[in-house]
Design a protein around this motif. Structure first.
Motif, PDB file in Angstrom:
ATOM      1  N   ASP A 158       0.894  -1.139   0.000  1.00  0.00           N
ATOM      2  CA  ASP A 158       0.000   0.000   0.000  1.00  0.00           C
ATOM      3  C   ASP A 158       0.934   1.189   0.000  1.00  0.00           C
ATOM      4  OD1 ASP A 158      -2.655   1.300   0.363  1.00  0.00           O
ATOM      5  OD2 ASP A 158      -1.686   2.048   2.169  1.00  0.00           O
ATOM      6  N   TYR A 159       0.731   2.107  -0.959  1.00  0.00           N
ATOM      7  CA  TYR A 159       1.680   3.206  -1.044  1.00  0.00           C
ATOM      8  C   TYR A 159       0.980   4.546  -1.182  1.00  0.00           C
ATOM      9  CZ  TYR A 159       5.219   6.421  -2.730  1.00  0.00           C
ATOM     10  OH  TYR A 159       6.042   7.505  -2.852  1.00  0.00           O
ATOM     11  N   GLY A 160       1.379   5.459  -0.337  1.00  0.00           N
ATOM     12  CA  GLY A 160       0.989   6.856  -0.463  1.00  0.00           C
ATOM     13  C   GLY A 160       2.180   7.616   0.049  1.00  0.00           C
ATOM     14  N   LEU A 161       2.223   8.890  -0.229  1.00  0.00           N
ATOM     15  CA  LEU A 161       3.393   9.638   0.251  1.00  0.00           C
ATOM     16  C   LEU A 161       3.469   9.578   1.773  1.00  0.00           C
ATOM     17  CD1 LEU A 161       4.469  13.060  -1.172  1.00  0.00           C
ATOM     18  CD2 LEU A 161       5.797  11.006  -0.678  1.00  0.00           C
ATOM     19  N   ASP A 162       2.262   9.506   2.407  1.00  0.00           N
ATOM     20  CA  ASP A 162       2.285   9.494   3.876  1.00  0.00           C
ATOM     21  C   ASP A 162       2.894   8.220   4.433  1.00  0.00           C
ATOM     22  OD1 ASP A 162       0.044   8.163   2.890  1.00  0.00           O
ATOM     23  OD2 ASP A 162      -1.157   8.536   4.680  1.00  0.00           O
ATOM     24  N   ARG A 163       2.676   7.078   3.772  1.00  0.00           N
ATOM     25  CA  ARG A 163       3.250   5.854   4.311  1.00  0.00           C
ATOM     26  C   ARG A 163       3.305   4.733   3.274  1.00  0.00           C
ATOM     27  NH1 ARG A 163       5.114   4.674   9.180  1.00  0.00           N
ATOM     28  NH2 ARG A 163       4.982   2.568  10.028  1.00  0.00           N
TER      29      ARG A 163
END
Ligand SMILES: Nc1ncnc2c1ncn2[C@@H]1O[C@H](COP(=O)(O)OP(=O)(O)OP(=O)(O)O)[C@@H](O)[C@H]1O
Ligand SMILES: [Mg+2]
Length: 453
Positions: free
Chosen positions: A258-263
């Motif tokens: 799972d990728y987002g800039l936040d984590r």
């Protein structure tokens, strides 16, 4: 003078623990209060003029449990107890104060006190503020060990903070460093650890069996993963966290992200020939741009570890407005190629439930104890109040690792666009062939019949 006492293995582990903060926690009747009392006696004898404080939330609990037990265990020749000050004194000058903290402000009774060891019995009955204040009373210049040793069942007002402080941070029985120089350890206690009770009261376990589900899990199994409104109520550490082992090279391995800039959350999962999926490694980190996220994933995958597919949700293929490129392309440029999985939340969570389920006595999803983030977050997910078939998206920080797992689960249970053959083709004779086959043979069977389940 000879004192003869027998203790259980777990009690010895608790007594020997040298960490700054120790928690002995779990099932009711595991021998925690008894262990505390024996430990207090041994400390008092070993360190002359030492000072200890033993706490319960209310005085009547204290009186009925630890005071009574200490009076029956501590030899009268060397120990006297003053019932009005609640202080026990040993011949060698050591003392034990018995105290309680019924209200938040009761902690200030100990404002000017100094102790070598403070012991909390039933720690989850205390608030974190009380605990943190009282541990500042552990000090002194005598060179004796300085410790806070606690015992407790799961449940109670302090359940969440105790779980966060001791249980979520590291695998059980593993020492870990908390803030500064403080070390902590959690020693799980099970009813089966206490042979004294099962001998004297063989029906005790049966009485706990009869409790409602939540209490039964807390008191009989010492299960910490319980709360109202929990989405994955089927998760339990005893069933789903396994001893780590070397993953055989022939097993199919996935990464799922799972990728987002936040984590970034990345899980490594291996599928055993019997269909059990093992989450054997995890990496979760905040604020990583794609290049660093991809590098981190590759660095944590040893050379020669053959990854069959790295699963990612469909939004990785959305075109970015500024460059017209997709995140999947950028990851690929940095050496990580994705396979698209589904982002159907409802089916995905159901697929996770399916793998966790022990309905037929066979759990299909297990975690290595080093995967602390997914083990902490999965049971912490709450049911979405507006849509009970979904998980709540709050607190957001706990959703990443479960989202990654969901992508894997739906891929595995319903392999959608991959066009895999239904695994019903795996009959018992196919299984037998598989188990007897060499690596190449296994690969061939998987190619022919799809992945086993
Ligand atoms: N080493 C021991 N020798 C003899 N009896 C023991 C020993 N350890 C525990 N027991 C007995 O087993 C029973 C349960 O122990 P204890 O009260 O310490 O458990 P506990 O984990 O504190 O339980 P609870 O969660 O209910 O507080 C008690 O009757 C206790 O006296
Ligand atoms: Mg007890």
């Amino acid at each position: 003078m000879n004192i003869s006492l027998s203790i259980t293995k777990k009690q010895k582990q608790f007594i020997d623990a040298a960490e700054s903060e120790v928690l002995f926690g779990g099932a009711a009747g595991g021998g925690k209060s008894y262990g505390q009392t024996v430990d207090a006696l041994l400390f008092a004898l070993k360190f002359p003029r030492s000072k200890q404080l033993i706490l319960r939330r209310t005085f009547s609990e204290l009186d009925k449990s630890l005071i009574r037990l200490s009076l029956s265990l501590f030899p009268k020749e060397i120990y006297t107890f003053n019932a009005s000050s609640h202080t026990g004194k040993f011949k060698n000058g050591s003392i034990i104060d018995f105290g309680y903290c019924a209200s938040e402000n009761d902690v200030y009774q100990y404002q000017s006190a100094e102790y070598d060891v403070i012991r909390f019995d039933e720690l989850t009955h205390f608030t974190e503020a009380q605990y943190v204040y009282l541990i500042s009373r552990v000090r002194g210049a005598n060179g004796y060990p300085k410790q806070i040793k606690s015992s407790t069942n799961p449940g109670g007002v302090g359940h969440s903070w105790v779980k966060r402080r001791f249980i979520d941070a590291a695998p059980p029985a593993e020492s870990f460093r908390a803030a500064g120089a403080m070390t902590r350890i959690f020693i799980p206690s099970r009813l089966s650890d206490n042979s004294f009770l099962s001998k004297s009261d063989p029906n005790y376990a049966r009485r706990l069996e009869a409790l409602p589900e939540r209490e039964r899990r807390a008191l009989l199994l010492g299960d910490w993963d319980i709360f109202d409104g929990q989405y994955f109520s089927e998760f339990s550490r005893s069933a789903h966290v396994c001893e780590p082992f070397e993953i055989p090279t022939g097993w199919r391995k996935y990464r799922t992200i799972d990728y987002g800039l936040d984590r970034l959350a990345c899980l490594w999962i291996a599928v055993a020939p019997d269909g059990v999926c093992y989450v054997y490694r995890e990496y979760c980190e905040s604020n990583l741009p794609i290049s660093r996220a991809a590098l981190a994933i590759r660095e944590r995958t040893p050379a020669g570890e053959d990854i069959y597919a790295t699963l990612a949700p469909p939004d990785m293929w959305h075109r970015l407005q500024d460059t017209g490129r997709t995140k999947a392309e950028l990851f690929a440029e940095h050496g990580v190629n994705f396979t698209k999985t589904s982002n159907d939340r409802e089916c995905g969570w159901l697929a996770v439930k399916e793998l966790l389920s022990s309905a037929d006595g066979r759990v299909r999803l297990k975690f290595f104890p080093t995967c602390t983030e997914i083990i902490r977050c999965l049971p912490a997910l709450a049911i979405d109040k507006l849509k009970p078939t979904d998980c709540a998206n709050e607190p957001h920080e706990i959703t990443h690792a479960p989202d990654a797992l969901r992508g894997f689960a739906i891929f595995r249970v319903k392999p959608n666009e991959q066009g895999k053959r239904a695994s019903t083709l795996w009959r018992s004779d196919t299984w037998e062939d598989y188990l007897n086959a060499d690596e190449l043979g296994k690969k061939y069977l998987i190619k022919k019949y799809g992945e086993p389940n």
